[in-house]
Write a protein that holds these residues in place. Structure first.
Motif, PDB file in Angstrom:
ATOM      1  N   LYS A 150     121.922  63.091 -15.829  1.00  0.00           N
ATOM      2  CA  LYS A 150     121.848  61.960 -16.750  1.00  0.00           C
ATOM      3  C   LYS A 150     123.184  61.778 -17.453  1.00  0.00           C
ATOM      4  CE  LYS A 150     116.871  62.122 -17.653  1.00  0.00           C
ATOM      5  NZ  LYS A 150     115.816  62.251 -18.692  1.00  0.00           N
ATOM      6  N   ILE A 151     123.469  60.468 -17.720  1.00  0.00           N
ATOM      7  CA  ILE A 151     124.715  60.169 -18.439  1.00  0.00           C
ATOM      8  C   ILE A 151     124.643  60.745 -19.842  1.00  0.00           C
ATOM      9  CG2 ILE A 151     126.205  58.332 -19.323  1.00  0.00           C
ATOM     10  CD1 ILE A 151     126.313  58.576 -16.334  1.00  0.00           C
ATOM     11  N   GLY A 152     123.545  60.493 -20.514  1.00  0.00           N
ATOM     12  CA  GLY A 152     123.345  61.028 -21.858  1.00  0.00           C
ATOM     13  C   GLY A 152     124.460  60.606 -22.803  1.00  0.00           C
ATOM     14  N   SER A 153     124.907  61.542 -23.609  1.00  0.00           N
ATOM     15  CA  SER A 153     125.966  61.250 -24.583  1.00  0.00           C
ATOM     16  C   SER A 153     127.343  61.683 -24.104  1.00  0.00           C
ATOM     17  CB  SER A 153     125.633  61.954 -25.907  1.00  0.00           C
ATOM     18  OG  SER A 153     125.556  63.372 -25.693  1.00  0.00           O
ATOM     19  N   ALA A 154     127.440  62.052 -22.799  1.00  0.00           N
ATOM     20  CA  ALA A 154     128.729  62.499 -22.251  1.00  0.00           C
ATOM     21  C   ALA A 154     129.660  61.307 -22.050  1.00  0.00           C
ATOM     22  CB  ALA A 154     128.502  63.230 -20.919  1.00  0.00           C
ATOM     23  N   ALA A 155     130.934  61.597 -21.955  1.00  0.00           N
ATOM     24  CA  ALA A 155     131.922  60.549 -21.691  1.00  0.00           C
ATOM     25  C   ALA A 155     131.685  59.988 -20.293  1.00  0.00           C
ATOM     26  CB  ALA A 155     133.331  61.115 -21.811  1.00  0.00           C
ATOM     27  N   PHE A 156     131.849  58.658 -20.147  1.00  0.00           N
ATOM     28  CA  PHE A 156     131.589  58.025 -18.854  1.00  0.00           C
ATOM     29  C   PHE A 156     132.649  56.970 -18.588  1.00  0.00           C
ATOM     30  CE2 PHE A 156     129.312  55.608 -22.039  1.00  0.00           C
ATOM     31  CZ  PHE A 156     129.637  54.292 -21.733  1.00  0.00           C
ATOM     32  N   GLY A 157     132.657  56.487 -17.345  1.00  0.00           N
ATOM     33  CA  GLY A 157     133.567  55.435 -16.944  1.00  0.00           C
ATOM     34  C   GLY A 157     132.824  54.360 -16.202  1.00  0.00           C
ATOM     35  N   VAL A 158     133.246  53.089 -16.414  1.00  0.00           N
ATOM     36  CA  VAL A 158     132.652  51.945 -15.728  1.00  0.00           C
ATOM     37  C   VAL A 158     133.682  51.420 -14.745  1.00  0.00           C
ATOM     38  CG1 VAL A 158     131.588  49.682 -15.968  1.00  0.00           C
ATOM     39  CG2 VAL A 158     131.269  51.403 -17.753  1.00  0.00           C
ATOM     40  N   LEU A 159     133.309  51.382 -13.474  1.00  0.00           N
ATOM     41  CA  LEU A 159     134.215  50.955 -12.417  1.00  0.00           C
ATOM     42  C   LEU A 159     134.082  49.453 -12.180  1.00  0.00           C
ATOM     43  CD1 LEU A 159     133.540  53.965 -10.046  1.00  0.00           C
ATOM     44  CD2 LEU A 159     135.528  53.625 -11.507  1.00  0.00           C
ATOM     45  N   PRO A 160     135.054  48.821 -11.542  1.00  0.00           N
ATOM     46  CA  PRO A 160     134.979  47.361 -11.303  1.00  0.00           C
ATOM     47  C   PRO A 160     133.740  46.939 -10.540  1.00  0.00           C
ATOM     48  CG  PRO A 160     137.203  48.149 -10.930  1.00  0.00           C
ATOM     49  CD  PRO A 160     136.363  49.368 -11.152  1.00  0.00           C
ATOM     50  N   ASN A 161     133.135  47.824  -9.743  1.00  0.00           N
ATOM     51  CA  ASN A 161     131.912  47.479  -9.006  1.00  0.00           C
ATOM     52  C   ASN A 161     130.648  47.810  -9.801  1.00  0.00           C
ATOM     53  OD1 ASN A 161     132.002  50.218  -8.916  1.00  0.00           O
ATOM     54  ND2 ASN A 161     131.938  50.402  -6.672  1.00  0.00           N
ATOM     55  N   GLN A 162     130.829  47.918 -11.141  1.00  0.00           N
ATOM     56  CA  GLN A 162     129.723  48.128 -12.074  1.00  0.00           C
ATOM     57  C   GLN A 162     129.084  49.521 -11.960  1.00  0.00           C
ATOM     58  OE1 GLN A 162     130.668  45.447 -14.009  1.00  0.00           O
ATOM     59  NE2 GLN A 162     128.518  45.446 -14.571  1.00  0.00           N
ATOM     60  N   LYS A 163     129.657  50.430 -11.198  1.00  0.00           N
ATOM     61  CA  LYS A 163     129.149  51.781 -11.119  1.00  0.00           C
ATOM     62  C   LYS A 163     129.520  52.529 -12.398  1.00  0.00           C
ATOM     63  CE  LYS A 163     127.592  51.511  -6.850  1.00  0.00           C
ATOM     64  NZ  LYS A 163     126.149  51.590  -6.537  1.00  0.00           N
ATOM     65  N   VAL A 164     128.529  53.242 -12.964  1.00  0.00           N
ATOM     66  CA  VAL A 164     128.764  54.024 -14.180  1.00  0.00           C
ATOM     67  C   VAL A 164     128.634  55.503 -13.798  1.00  0.00           C
ATOM     68  CG1 VAL A 164     128.002  54.512 -16.528  1.00  0.00           C
ATOM     69  CG2 VAL A 164     127.810  52.191 -15.614  1.00  0.00           C
ATOM     70  N   VAL A 165     129.713  56.256 -13.989  1.00  0.00           N
ATOM     71  CA  VAL A 165     129.736  57.673 -13.609  1.00  0.00           C
ATOM     72  C   VAL A 165     130.285  58.488 -14.775  1.00  0.00           C
ATOM     73  CG1 VAL A 165     130.074  57.128 -11.170  1.00  0.00           C
ATOM     74  CG2 VAL A 165     132.056  57.544 -12.628  1.00  0.00           C
ATOM     75  N   HIS A 166     129.969  59.798 -14.749  1.00  0.00           N
ATOM     76  CA  HIS A 166     130.577  60.684 -15.738  1.00  0.00           C
ATOM     77  C   HIS A 166     132.103  60.643 -15.605  1.00  0.00           C
ATOM     78  CE1 HIS A 166     126.575  62.870 -15.915  1.00  0.00           C
ATOM     79  NE2 HIS A 166     126.838  62.587 -17.188  1.00  0.00           N
ATOM     80  N   PHE A 167     132.768  60.748 -16.721  1.00  0.00           N
ATOM     81  CA  PHE A 167     134.235  60.741 -16.675  1.00  0.00           C
ATOM     82  C   PHE A 167     134.755  61.946 -15.864  1.00  0.00           C
ATOM     83  CE2 PHE A 167     138.450  61.715 -18.372  1.00  0.00           C
ATOM     84  CZ  PHE A 167     139.074  60.481 -18.206  1.00  0.00           C
ATOM     85  N   MET A 168     134.044  63.057 -15.997  1.00  0.00           N
ATOM     86  CA  MET A 168     134.461  64.253 -15.265  1.00  0.00           C
ATOM     87  C   MET A 168     134.243  64.106 -13.757  1.00  0.00           C
ATOM     88  SD  MET A 168     131.307  66.806 -16.289  1.00  0.00           S
ATOM     89  CE  MET A 168     131.784  68.030 -15.116  1.00  0.00           C
ATOM     90  N   CYS A 169     133.386  63.139 -13.340  1.00  0.00           N
ATOM     91  CA  CYS A 169     133.135  62.925 -11.915  1.00  0.00           C
ATOM     92  C   CYS A 169     134.168  62.002 -11.281  1.00  0.00           C
ATOM     93  CB  CYS A 169     131.734  62.340 -11.700  1.00  0.00           C
ATOM     94  SG  CYS A 169     130.405  63.480 -12.158  1.00  0.00           S
ATOM     95  N   LEU A 170     134.969  61.358 -12.110  1.00  0.00           N
ATOM     96  CA  LEU A 170     136.029  60.513 -11.564  1.00  0.00           C
ATOM     97  C   LEU A 170     137.094  61.405 -10.928  1.00  0.00           C
ATOM     98  CD1 LEU A 170     136.448  57.926 -14.448  1.00  0.00           C
ATOM     99  CD2 LEU A 170     135.525  57.487 -12.170  1.00  0.00           C
ATOM    100  N   GLU A 171     137.541  61.066  -9.763  1.00  0.00           N
ATOM    101  CA  GLU A 171     138.581  61.844  -9.092  1.00  0.00           C
ATOM    102  C   GLU A 171     139.945  61.494  -9.673  1.00  0.00           C
ATOM    103  OE1 GLU A 171     138.078  61.024  -4.989  1.00  0.00           O
ATOM    104  OE2 GLU A 171     136.112  62.012  -4.844  1.00  0.00           O
ATOM    105  N   GLU A 172     140.967  62.157  -9.145  1.00  0.00           N
ATOM    106  CA  GLU A 172     142.315  61.901  -9.656  1.00  0.00           C
ATOM    107  C   GLU A 172     142.723  60.447  -9.432  1.00  0.00           C
ATOM    108  OE1 GLU A 172     145.042  64.657  -7.983  1.00  0.00           O
ATOM    109  OE2 GLU A 172     144.156  66.409  -8.960  1.00  0.00           O
TER     110      GLU A 172
END
Length: 893
Positions: free
Chosen positions: A846-868
């Motif tokens: 779950k995203i919960g209260s963790a930091a997240f990122g929104v990608l141009p294709n509207q995908k919402v992922v944990h910030f830590m899951c974003l690759e380099e």
């Protein structure tokens, strides 16, 4: 081994090898009861077999020592036994000391006797028909081999000798030797090797009906086989292990005393060295030799009625004699053959050999060879330096341990030359110089790099003695190395060397010694005396040395004080003191300038050039002072002709280049200096630096009469329209130039330069603003003069206006598009609920209260899951830049 422990190359002046004396022949029994046929010995018992079938047992001992150093033997007949009634000669004796047994071969009968009483151990012979016997040892078990016709009978000792086996051989054995499981057999046709267990035979080499002779060398487990006058040495693998021994005649018998092979010849005894079999070590006259016996160390030889011992001369005595005869390599080889020496003892003894050799060659006036040997040993160098008492420091009280010189070197050499009947004084001086040169080379070789840590430089130390003598030798020999020695770390006695250098008028060297010892003032005073010619030293004036020393000195007062005489004597060299980069703390430039101005203006100018061009100083006053110095040189000429000489032309070019390149001088000060001069080119540059372009252009047009240069000035010193609006453009400067043309000096007609102005307008019409031009033109100018300008300027101006309107419209449209996109992006949003899950396959939390990122294709992922790569979606692998998917490290369409 020689290379590791100091063995030298063969000397060129060694004496012939025959001069070497390895053994002395000492009588043991002067008169034997009977005629000797064979002998053997064990400890102090000597067994003799006679021609009439008797066994004799003599006891012998060393009674005293002769004056020559050799032993004196005393002997007595202890036992006598007849071997039978036939009175046939005793053919062979073999004593087995460990078993107290004596094996005798007489008239073909092999009998065993008690070695102490000569009583026969068995009532009958062990074997009959024997013609040769030998003994073998395996571990502690003794074996006996008896050769009969075409057979070898082997016995083993178990309280007594019992038959073991019989081996067949091709012919009757004449010579035998047994070691391990191998029996070497010699008969008339050949030598062969026989295995005592298997009976397997190996041919060694054939004989042409010669009498074979086999000698087992027990200390090296090798065989020596006689082939007429040649001795072949080999191992039991039938491979020659050493070069052949060459005898003068065919030997009757051969003995061994490690490391020597001793051959009994018809009239002599020849001694060869196992380590160098090519030549005979010693030849001993010996008539009527009959037999020889040895145990690998002691050797006895016999004539028909006498027994003599070959006594080895002690190694120490042999080595000493070899060294005294200058055969150092032979002495070291002899030392290496002492197998009982430890490595450290071997090193020490080799060192002692080289020490002895060094003094032998020194006494023979061969100083070069002498020093080569001293270099290879651990001798205290003061042993050699004691020959130079005048050169030693007064604190040295070393007493030589090896050879105490009773006179100084010159007296010693004079005595030696007189012994050689050489009385010329030139020979004495040449020998003295040669000796000093060789000692100098020796001392250079032994000086350690880290002498302070290794030996110390305290008074009376070894290093002080070495360096003091070396310095004085450099002085005596006039060596060019003296200065380098004094400039490096050394521990020469200052007190002794100061007096010595003064006595020899080597004042520059003394100054270097003072400098090396940290006595800077004394060093500088000495160089100052050389410079003022108070003292003389082979043309040295002290300038170079003072400059080098002061260039790195951080005592500014000392630098200023002692640079004065250098600046007076050689200003160019003196200036180097202040332009050196070696000094850690820089002398304030103002102090240097004040110091230099009292000598020569050129020095201050050169120092300012150093500050500006080398040190790259940005201090305004130094740049200004250098420019003023150039101006003063230019203004020093009183006429036009004087200003055109080559030196002033060079200064003018230097000044112009400096004014163009430097950004740090005071322009106003230089303008005031040149205000009432005809230095127009310089003033043009200065006005340009001050952004006073109107004055610069007036000088170009009216003083230098160079309208072309004026136009180039406008083009090179103005900016383009696209550059910063605050700067003066080329169009502005061209407009200024037009104004200059239209405003001539009062002594010229008002419109004298109108033609130049109109030409400028026509040629640069597209660069000029028509309105600004019309505003600057006098109303009295007819319009027809401006037709060429207006025909170009008006269309070009209109084109620029319309082009600018189009660009402005396009920019407004682009701005609107960007604004719309910005609004769209701001309205894009996502909702994060409690049950929203990160879609990355490796996460799925779950995203919960963790930091997240929104990608141009509207995908919402944990910030830590974003690759380099933030531009790549970790879910779909879509690259948002290339609009392509990425997989396995590659981009997919």
């Amino acid at each position: 081994i020689n290379a590791e422990y100091g063995g030298s190359d063969a000397m060129n002046d060694t004496e012939p090898l025959l001069a070497f004396e390895a053994f002395k022949c000492i009588p043991v029994i002067d008169q034997v009861y009977g005629k000797v046929e064979c002998i053997d010995f064990y400890e102090n018992s000597l067994y003799i077999g006679t021609s009439d079938g008797n066994l004799l047992l003599y006891n012998f001992e060393q009674a005293s020592t002769a004056a020559s150093g050799g032993p004196v033997y005393r002997s007595n007949l202890h036992m006598r036994l007849s071997c039978g009634t036939s009175r046939c000669p005793v053919e062979q004796l073999v004593v087995i000391g460990a078993l107290s047994k004596l094996v005798v071969l007489c008239d073909g009968n092999v009998t065993v006797h008690n070695a102490h009483t000569l009583e026969q151990s068995t009532p009958t012979a062990l074997l009959k028909g024997g013609n040769r016997i030998c003994v073998g040892v395996e571990d502690t078990s003794y074996k006996l081999c008896v050769a009969t016709r075409r057979k070898l009978h082997l016995f083993k000792y178990v309280g007594q000798f019992l038959p073991d086996k019989q081996l067949s051989i091709p012919d009757t054995a004449i010579a035998l030797a047994w070691s391990g499981h191998q029996i070497c057999v010699g008969y008339k046709r050949e030598y062969l090797l026989l295995h005592d267990d298997t009976g397997e035979t190996k041919d060694i080499f054939p004989l042409d009906r010669q009498t074979p002779l086999i000698k087992l060398l027990p200390t090296t487990n090798e065989l020596l086989l006689r082939l007429e006058k040649i001795g072949v040495i080999m191992g039991f693998d039938i491979v020659a292990s050493r070069p052949q021994v060459q005898w003068s005649y065919t030997p009757l018998a051969v003995g061994h005393s490690f490391p020597y092979v001793i051959a009994l010849l018809k009239k002599t005894i020849e001694v060869h060295n196992l380590y160098d079999t090519s030549s005979c070590v010693q030849t001993i006259p010996f008539q009527n030799g009959k037999a020889i016996a040895d145990d690998g160390h002691r050797v006895f030889v016999a004539t028909s009625n006498r027994i003599l011992a070959l006594v080895a001369i002690p190694y120490e005595e042999q080595i000493k004699k070899l060294v005294q005869s200058k055969r150092v390599e032979d002495a070291i080889d002899l030392l290496h053959r002492q197998s009982d020496l430890r490595v450290d003892d071997l090193k020490n003894k080799i060192s002692e050999i080289h020490i002895l050799a060094g003094f032998v060659y020194f006494n023979d006036l061969n100083f070069k060879q002498s020093m080569e040997h001293f270099n290879q040993c651990d001798i205290d160098p003061r042993e050699i330096l004691s020959w130079f008492p005048v050169l030693l420091p007064s604190s040295c009280h070393y007493r030589p341990q090896y050879q105490y010189p009773r006179e100084d070197l010159e007296s010693f050499l004079g005595l030696k030359l007189r012994e050689r009947e050489i009385i010329e004084s030139t020979s004495l001086s040449e020998q003295c110089r040669l000796a000093k040169e060789c000692v100098m080379t020796y001392l250079e070789g032994i000086r350690l790099e880290d002498t302070e840590e290794a030996l110390g430089g305290e008074p009376g130390s070894l290093q002080e003695a070495i360096d003091t003598v070396l310095l004085k030798l450099y002085v005596d020999l006039g060596a060019s190395k003296l200065d380098d020695f004094l400039n490096s770390q050394n521990f020469a006695s200052l007190t002794d060397c100061e007096a010595y250098l003064i006595a020899h008028k080597r004042y520059n060297a003394l100054a270097l010694l003072f400098k090396q010892r940290g006595q800077d003032v004394k060093a500088l005073d000495m160089w100052s005396k050389l410079g003022s010619e108070d003292v003389f030293d082979n043309g040295r004036d002290g300038v170079k040395e003072t400059v080098t020393f002061l260039s790195g000195h951080d005592n500014h007062m000392l630098v200023t004080q002692y640079s004065r005489w250098v600046l007076q004597k050689d200003p160019e060299e003196g200036l180097k003191i202040f332009t050196s980069a070696q000094r850690l703390t820089e002398i304030p430039p103002d102090d240097v300038l004040d110091h230099l101005r009292s000598y020569k203006d050129l020095l201050s100018q050169q120092y300012l050039e150093y500050l500006v061009h080398v040190s790259k100083t940005e201090v305004e006053k130094y740049h200004t002072q250098l420019a003023i110095r150039y101006l003063e040189i230019m203004l020093s000429g009183t006429s036009q002709q004087a200003r055109m000489n080559s030196e002033l032309l060079h200064t003018k070019q230097t000044l112009l280049q400096f004014l163009e390149s430097s950004q740090y001088y005071d322009v106003s000060a230089l303008l005031s200096r040149t205000a009432k001069t005809d230095m127009f080119e310089e003033r043009v540059v200065l006005f340009k630096k001050a952004d006073q372009h109107y004055q610069a252009l007036r000088i170009l047009v009216y003083n230098l009469d160079n309208t072309e240069a004026a136009e180039i000035y406008c083009l090179e010193n103005g900016t383009t329209q696209q550059q910063a609006a605050q700067q003066t453009t080329s169009a502005d400067l061209l407009l200024l130039l037009m104004k200059v043309y239209l405003s001539p000096p009062s002594h010229q007609p008002p419109m004298s330069m109108l033609a130049y102005a109109l030409k400028l307008l026509e040629e640069r019409a597209k660069s000029l603003d028509p309105i600004a031009v019309l505003n600057e033109l006098p109303p009295s100018i007819p319009i027809k003069y401006l037709q060429g300008f207006l025909d170009q300027a008006i269309p070009h101006h209109v084109h620029r206006l319309r082009d600018g309107q189009i660009v402005k419209s396009l920019a407004l449209m682009e701005n609107q598009q960007v604004s719309v996109q910005l609004i769209k992006e701001k309205n894009r949003r996502v909702a994060i609920t409690d049950d929203r899950i990160c879609p990355v396959s490796a996460c799925r939390r779950k995203i919960g209260s963790a930091a997240f990122g929104v990608l141009p294709n509207q995908k919402v992922v944990h910030f830590m899951c974003l690759e380099e790569k933030l531009h790549v979606c970790p879910v779909t692998k879509m690259n948002f830049i290339t609009k392509k998917k990425e997989a396995a490290g590659h981009t997919m369409e």
